[in-house]
Design an enzyme around this catalytic site. Structure first.
Site, PDB file in Angstrom:
ATOM      1  N   ASP A  63       6.266  -5.503  -2.856  1.00  0.00           N
ATOM      2  CA  ASP A  63       5.499  -4.332  -3.722  1.00  0.00           C
ATOM      3  C   ASP A  63       5.850  -4.604  -5.287  1.00  0.00           C
ATOM      4  O   ASP A  63       6.941  -4.597  -5.891  1.00  0.00           O
ATOM      5  CB  ASP A  63       5.953  -3.022  -3.346  1.00  0.00           C
ATOM      6  CG  ASP A  63       5.904  -2.513  -2.001  1.00  0.00           C
ATOM      7  OD1 ASP A  63       4.402  -2.624  -1.881  1.00  0.00           O
ATOM      8  OD2 ASP A  63       6.902  -2.086  -1.372  1.00  0.00           O
ATOM      9  N   ASP A  84       0.580   1.333   4.985  1.00  0.00           N
ATOM     10  CA  ASP A  84       2.096   1.177   4.161  1.00  0.00           C
ATOM     11  C   ASP A  84       2.430   2.339   3.790  1.00  0.00           C
ATOM     12  O   ASP A  84       1.993   3.122   3.015  1.00  0.00           O
ATOM     13  CB  ASP A  84       1.842   0.292   3.094  1.00  0.00           C
ATOM     14  CG  ASP A  84       2.962   0.020   1.951  1.00  0.00           C
ATOM     15  OD1 ASP A  84       4.021   0.486   2.402  1.00  0.00           O
ATOM     16  OD2 ASP A  84       2.951  -0.659   1.192  1.00  0.00           O
TER      17      ASP A  84
END
Length: 232
Positions: free
Chosen positions: A46, A186
């Site tokens: 991320d 996610d």
């Protein structure tokens, strides 16, 4: 467009993608390698810029470090504004999949082309309330569609239930328009939410704090998550 929630009839391979956002960065290579030994399919990274989302996380140097630590595919999620300025650097650093947000790129078609021209697979991410229509238009250009099931920017949040309907819609469109495109989810994925996400259409599950935590070992956590996702 409403989705009908039924079990997926075609065989589905569920991929587990531990997110290093929740890992111990002091032992990053070790934890990535432990996840690989435990059966992880993908490593999720991320990237946050403090503008598109509140937090600031990592850049290409950490992607390079992960690339040295594992041969697993690196799934790099760019939660940054103007991602087109940075996709080349992340591709060179070793990203296999590069996912940009529909909300963050003014010339989205061009950005997806840049990703593919750089040798990575192209992904498109949407925030929880972003209309899904952009996915339908972009599907022919995509290798990956990511629906965020939390408001992006922080780990450890709870899964937003409305994501299940969104997954069902995207699954129907994907099956019609680009069967090779994977559907990723996610946010808030754990043993309580993984099964429902897969039943709704998800094939690639990003999991951070449910994999990297101090309660259980990484191998046990990945095994528990896979069993919850597949009903095994």
């Amino acid at each position: 467009m409403a989705a009908t929630f039924v079990a997926i009839l075609r065989p589905v391979t569920v991929l587990i993608a531990p997110s290093i956002l929740a890992s111990d960065f002091g032992r990053l290579a070790e934890q990535v390698q432990e996840a690989e030994r435990a059966g992880a399919d993908v490593i999720h990274i991320d990237v946050m810029d403090g503008r598109f989302v509140p937090n600031i996380t990592i850049g290409p140097l950490i992607v390079e470090a992960c690339r040295r630590a594992t041969d697993l595919p690196l799934d790099v999620h760019l939660m940054i504004v103007e991602p087109e300025r940075h996709v080349e650097a992340f591709a060179v650093a070793g990203a296999d999949w590069l996912t940009v947000h529909a909300e963050a790129s003014t010339h989205l078609h061009r950005t997806l082309q840049l990703i593919r021209n750089g040798g990575a697979k192209a992904g498109l991410a949407l925030n929880p309330l972003t209309p899904l229509a952009v996915v339908r238009g972009a599907l022919p250009e995509l290798d990956l569609t990511l629906l965020t099931s939390v408001n992006p920017g922080f780990g450890g949040q709870s899964f937003i239930p409305a994501t299940l309907e969104r997954l069902g819609v995207v699954r129907e469109w994907r099956d019609q328009l680009n069967p090779e495109c994977r559907i990723e989810v996610d946010g808030g994925i754990n043993i309580d939410t993984a099964g429902a996400a897969v039943a709704a259409g998800a094939e690639l599950l990003v999991a951070g704090s449910s994999v990297f935590n101090g309660r259980s070992g990484i191998a046990q956590n990945i095994g528990d998550l896979r069993r919850a996702a597949t009903g095994g």
